[in-house]
Design a protein around this motif. Structure first.
Motif, PDB file in Angstrom:
ATOM      1  N   GLY A  37       0.840  -1.179   0.000  1.00 23.41           N
ATOM      2  CA  GLY A  37       0.000   0.000   0.000  1.00 23.41           C
ATOM      3  C   GLY A  37       0.883   1.240   0.000  1.00 23.41           C
ATOM      4  O   GLY A  37       1.777   1.374   0.831  1.00 23.41           O
ATOM      5  N   VAL A  38       0.658   2.134  -0.962  1.00 23.16           N
ATOM      6  CA  VAL A  38       1.490   3.323  -1.118  1.00 23.16           C
ATOM      7  C   VAL A  38       0.599   4.560  -1.248  1.00 23.16           C
ATOM      8  O   VAL A  38      -0.612   4.462  -1.464  1.00 23.16           O
ATOM      9  CB  VAL A  38       2.399   3.207  -2.364  1.00 23.16           C
ATOM     10  N   LYS A  39       1.224   5.709  -1.109  1.00 19.61           N
ATOM     11  CA  LYS A  39       0.490   6.962  -1.263  1.00 19.61           C
ATOM     12  C   LYS A  39       0.129   7.198  -2.731  1.00 19.61           C
ATOM     13  O   LYS A  39      -0.984   7.587  -3.063  1.00 19.61           O
ATOM     14  CB  LYS A  39       1.330   8.117  -0.717  1.00 19.61           C
ATOM     15  N   GLU A  40       1.092   6.965  -3.603  1.00 28.41           N
ATOM     16  CA  GLU A  40       0.865   7.126  -5.041  1.00 28.41           C
ATOM     17  C   GLU A  40       1.601   6.028  -5.799  1.00 28.41           C
ATOM     18  O   GLU A  40       2.765   5.756  -5.526  1.00 28.41           O
ATOM     19  CB  GLU A  40       1.355   8.496  -5.532  1.00 28.41           C
ATOM     20  N   ARG A  41       0.916   5.420  -6.763  1.00 26.39           N
ATOM     21  CA  ARG A  41       1.546   4.406  -7.605  1.00 26.39           C
ATOM     22  C   ARG A  41       2.304   5.070  -8.739  1.00 26.39           C
ATOM     23  O   ARG A  41       1.926   6.140  -9.211  1.00 26.39           O
ATOM     24  CB  ARG A  41       0.494   3.468  -8.203  1.00 26.39           C
ATOM     25  N   ASP A  42       3.369   4.421  -9.205  1.00 23.43           N
ATOM     26  CA  ASP A  42       4.055   4.916 -10.403  1.00 23.43           C
ATOM     27  C   ASP A  42       4.377   3.781 -11.372  1.00 23.43           C
ATOM     28  O   ASP A  42       5.258   3.901 -12.220  1.00 23.43           O
ATOM     29  CB  ASP A  42       5.321   5.684 -10.031  1.00 23.43           C
ATOM     30  N   SER A  43       3.657   2.647 -11.229  1.00 24.86           N
ATOM     31  CA  SER A  43       3.828   1.533 -12.160  1.00 24.86           C
ATOM     32  C   SER A  43       2.516   0.753 -12.227  1.00 24.86           C
ATOM     33  O   SER A  43       1.556   1.056 -11.514  1.00 24.86           O
ATOM     34  CB  SER A  43       4.970   0.613 -11.712  1.00 24.86           C
ATOM     35  N   ASP A  44       2.514  -0.273 -13.053  1.00 21.61           N
ATOM     36  CA  ASP A  44       1.337  -1.141 -13.139  1.00 21.61           C
ATOM     37  C   ASP A  44       1.601  -2.485 -12.464  1.00 21.61           C
ATOM     38  O   ASP A  44       0.980  -3.493 -12.790  1.00 21.61           O
ATOM     39  CB  ASP A  44       0.923  -1.348 -14.595  1.00 21.61           C
ATOM     40  N   ALA A  45       2.529  -2.494 -11.500  1.00 26.94           N
ATOM     41  CA  ALA A  45       2.895  -3.734 -10.822  1.00 26.94           C
ATOM     42  C   ALA A  45       1.696  -4.347 -10.115  1.00 26.94           C
ATOM     43  O   ALA A  45       0.839  -3.633  -9.578  1.00 26.94           O
ATOM     44  CB  ALA A  45       4.013  -3.466  -9.820  1.00 26.94           C
ATOM     45  N   GLN A  46       1.651  -5.681 -10.110  1.00 30.11           N
ATOM     46  CA  GLN A  46       0.571  -6.381  -9.425  1.00 30.11           C
ATOM     47  C   GLN A  46       0.726  -6.251  -7.913  1.00 30.11           C
ATOM     48  O   GLN A  46       1.821  -6.093  -7.389  1.00 30.11           O
ATOM     49  CB  GLN A  46       0.570  -7.861  -9.811  1.00 30.11           C
ATOM     50  N   ASN A  47      -0.412  -6.332  -7.231  1.00 27.93           N
ATOM     51  CA  ASN A  47      -0.441  -6.329  -5.763  1.00 27.93           C
ATOM     52  C   ASN A  47       0.137  -5.065  -5.137  1.00 27.93           C
ATOM     53  O   ASN A  47       0.637  -5.081  -4.020  1.00 27.93           O
ATOM     54  CB  ASN A  47       0.301  -7.551  -5.204  1.00 27.93           C
TER      55      ASN A  47
END
Length: 423
Positions: A37-47
């Protein structure tokens, strides 16, 4: 068993890289399910999930940005010293609800500053009654806001009137945040992870964390990506001379962050250049230039930012020695990466570096922060090819035995299981 890792960023910074690698190692093990769980994603990584901090998209967009701006202005008013990494976040959010909806068995905190998880939010998380592990990637968890404490020791008693801040009144944000942390930790009851024996020793002296369970577990690395590659191949790919020996140095903001010690490396290179090492050049990644002209005569090539791990592995494999001149480190991912690629490391005996480097076996340890010893260590590795190759083989063996994905994942899974058995 489902593990939820929480880190402010998905891939930016050493803590994010370390958290992502552990997350991957756990999923490859197969006995647990790991999610991030992150504040903002920067990839399309699973999970990997961007967790909402507030209950609606509108509140996330408006309230989140408003509080972040207010928080940043509050910090700016306190006038943190230049080159000092200090942060404070005191506001509540609804992150605990998002965590509860994911139904984890274990919550694993990593680097949570940057307006992500405040002490107030930790109190809300404690009400979920989910065992919590916290890997400390710097000192923020046990200070009033400093991510590296330098020569200050107030954190051993109580942080207040921080010497790194220009203003303290009418609100001493350091004392306030320290008190909020103390209150939240009593409710959260975290299990603390130090990444190195030296860092664990510091944590145990902390007035905030010494009473909680503390273990020492290292970062991990993918030994299939970071592996030795023939120098003739890597040098050709990177456009380097096949006849020269290369000293490699790299870090985030490599030439600008005083903690990373580029100035100390420059002094060591000046000593080496005076010894007529004509066939030696220096490579630097993480920077495109130096802010000041070098005092030494050795050629330096700045590789800039290397954004993927395969290119990093090429650079490590092309080098004859990697140098880690850091003034402070909790662990040192770059040291681990170089050893995995079979390249000996010369570094100061700080943080996790002495855990990884066995002196004169897979690298060289120098007294902090002595450029003369650093230069001597570099020369020792470079001057004998047979010795250098033996050290490289020992470096790879160290990583395979102590830091590879299966090894570290097993240690963490055993810890998680112990926590669930106590529940």
């Amino acid at each position: 068993m489902k593990i939820l890792h929480l880190n402010t960023f998905e891939s930016s910074g050493g803590a994010a890289i370390a958290a992502r690698r552990l997350h991957t190692a756990l999923n490859q093990d197969g006995r647990v399910t790991s999610i991030m769980g992150v504040k903002e994603r920067d990839s399309d990584a699973q999970n990997v999930y961007a967790l909402p901090l507030y209950r609606s998209k509108i509140m996330n967009k408006v309230l989140g940005k408003t509080l972040a701006k207010f928080n940043d202005k509050l910090l700016a008013w306190h006038r943190p010293s230049k080159n000092i990494f200090f942060s404070a976040y005191i506001f509540p959010n609804s992150l605990a609800t998002a965590i509860e909806n994911l139904h984890p068995d274990i919550i694993h905190l990593h680097w949570i500053a940057g307006n992500f998880i405040s002490p107030t939010v930790l109190q809300k998380i404690s009400k979920l009654s989910i065992p919590t592990v916290w890997t400390l990637h710097d000192t923020w968890a046990f200070t009033g806001g400093c991510h590296y404490f330098g020569d200050c020791h107030k954190w051993q008693t109580q942080c207040n009137a921080c010497p790194n801040l220009g203003h303290h009144f009418p609100l001493d944000i350091v004392k306030m945040q320290w008190g909020m942390k103390k209150k939240s930790y009593k409710k959260l009851q975290p299990t603390i992870i130090g990444l190195s024996h030296q860092f664990t020793h510091d944590i145990k002296k902390s007035s905030l964390l010494h009473e909680y369970p503390i273990a020492t577990l290292p970062n991990t690395i993918d030994t299939k990506i970071f592996r030795p590659i023939k120098k003739s191949i890597t040098k050709a790919i990177l456009g380097l001379s096949p006849h020269k020996k290369y000293i490699l140095f790299g870090a985030c903001a490599a030439a600008n962050d005083p903690r990373k010690g580029y100035d100390l490396l420059s002094q060591a290179l000046q000593i080496l250049s005076a010894q007529n090492h004509d066939s030696v050049s220096c490579l630097v990644f993480g920077a495109s230039h130096a802010n000041t002209p070098p005092a030494h005569q050795l050629p330096v090539t700045f590789l800039g930012e290397l954004h993927d791990e395969i290119t990093l592995a090429l650079a490590y494999s092309a080098a004859d020695v990697f140098v880690c001149p850091s003034r402070e480190e909790s662990f040192s991912n770059t040291t681990l990466e170089s050893l995995a690629c079979g390249t000996p490391v010369v570094g100061f005996a700080v943080g996790g570096i002495p855990d990884m480097i066995e002196h004169k076996v897979n690298g060289m340890l120098a007294t902090p922060h002595d450029p003369q010893e650093l230069a001597a260590g570099i020369a020792y590795v470079l001057e004998d090819q047979e010795r250098r190759e033996a050290m490289g083989r020992a470096a790879r063996r160290t990583v395979e035995e102590k830091y590879a994905y299966p090894v570290v994942a097993k240690q963490y899974i055993e810890l998680y299981q112990q926590l669930l058995n106590r529940k």
